[in-house]
Design an enzyme around this catalytic site. Structure first.
Site, PDB file in Angstrom:
ATOM      1  N   ARG A 107       0.819  -1.217   0.000  1.00 51.64           N
ATOM      2  CA  ARG A 107       0.000   0.000   0.000  1.00 51.64           C
ATOM      3  C   ARG A 107       0.855   1.270   0.000  1.00 51.64           C
ATOM      4  O   ARG A 107       0.332   2.364  -0.149  1.00 51.64           O
ATOM      5  CB  ARG A 107      -0.933   0.004   1.209  1.00 51.64           C
ATOM      6  CG  ARG A 107      -1.955  -1.132   1.130  1.00 51.64           C
ATOM      7  CD  ARG A 107      -2.893  -1.132   2.300  1.00 51.64           C
ATOM      8  NE  ARG A 107      -3.564   0.155   2.414  1.00 51.64           N
ATOM      9  CZ  ARG A 107      -4.185   0.590   3.492  1.00 51.64           C
ATOM     10  NH1 ARG A 107      -4.228  -0.164   4.566  1.00 51.64           N
ATOM     11  NH2 ARG A 107      -4.772   1.770   3.520  1.00 51.64           N
ATOM     12  N   CYS A 108       2.157   1.127   0.164  1.00 51.35           N
ATOM     13  CA  CYS A 108       3.070   2.263   0.275  1.00 51.35           C
ATOM     14  C   CYS A 108       3.712   2.564  -1.082  1.00 51.35           C
ATOM     15  O   CYS A 108       4.345   1.698  -1.681  1.00 51.35           O
ATOM     16  CB  CYS A 108       4.154   1.945   1.308  1.00 51.35           C
ATOM     17  SG  CYS A 108       5.480   3.169   1.388  1.00 51.35           S
TER      18      CYS A 108
END
Length: 111
Positions: free
Chosen positions: A10-11
């Site tokens: 998600r980063c």
């Protein structure tokens, strides 16, 4: 070349570091550290190889980090092992060393 990335999909920084490793032709082992966190000892060894203190690898914006503002390194390391969300990402390891890939281009230092 073998590489391991402690990754959060998600980063954006983590995704960018992974893309750089892939583009460089590295054989990448992906460790989604939120699902499979390193042990306290593994994390300590990674940080030592990266020449980072636990405080330098702490995600200070996380709620769990607030009580650690004045904590010593051992306490921070314990908290990171218990709450892996506190580990700054991505951490990349190769035979040449370990880096906190922020910015992602830091992976080039160990390729």
């Amino acid at each position: 070349m073998q590489a391991t990335i402690y990754h959060n999909p998600r980063c954006s920084k983590s995704r960018a570091a992974l893309a750089l490793l892939t583009q460089a032709g590295a054989d990448v082992t992906i460790v989604e550290y939120l699902k499979t966190p390193p042990t306290r000892d593994e994390l300590a060894a990674l940080l030592t190889r990266a020449d980072l203190t636990p405080r330098e690898a702490l995600r200070t914006g996380e709620t769990e980090a607030k009580p650690l503002k004045t904590a010593d390194d051992a306490t921070i390391l314990d908290a990171m092992a218990e709450h892996p969300i506190l580990i700054e990402r991505p951490i990349v390891e190769t035979a040449k060393g370990v880096v906190l890939a922020r910015p992602p281009e830091r992976v080039h230092d160990i390729l």
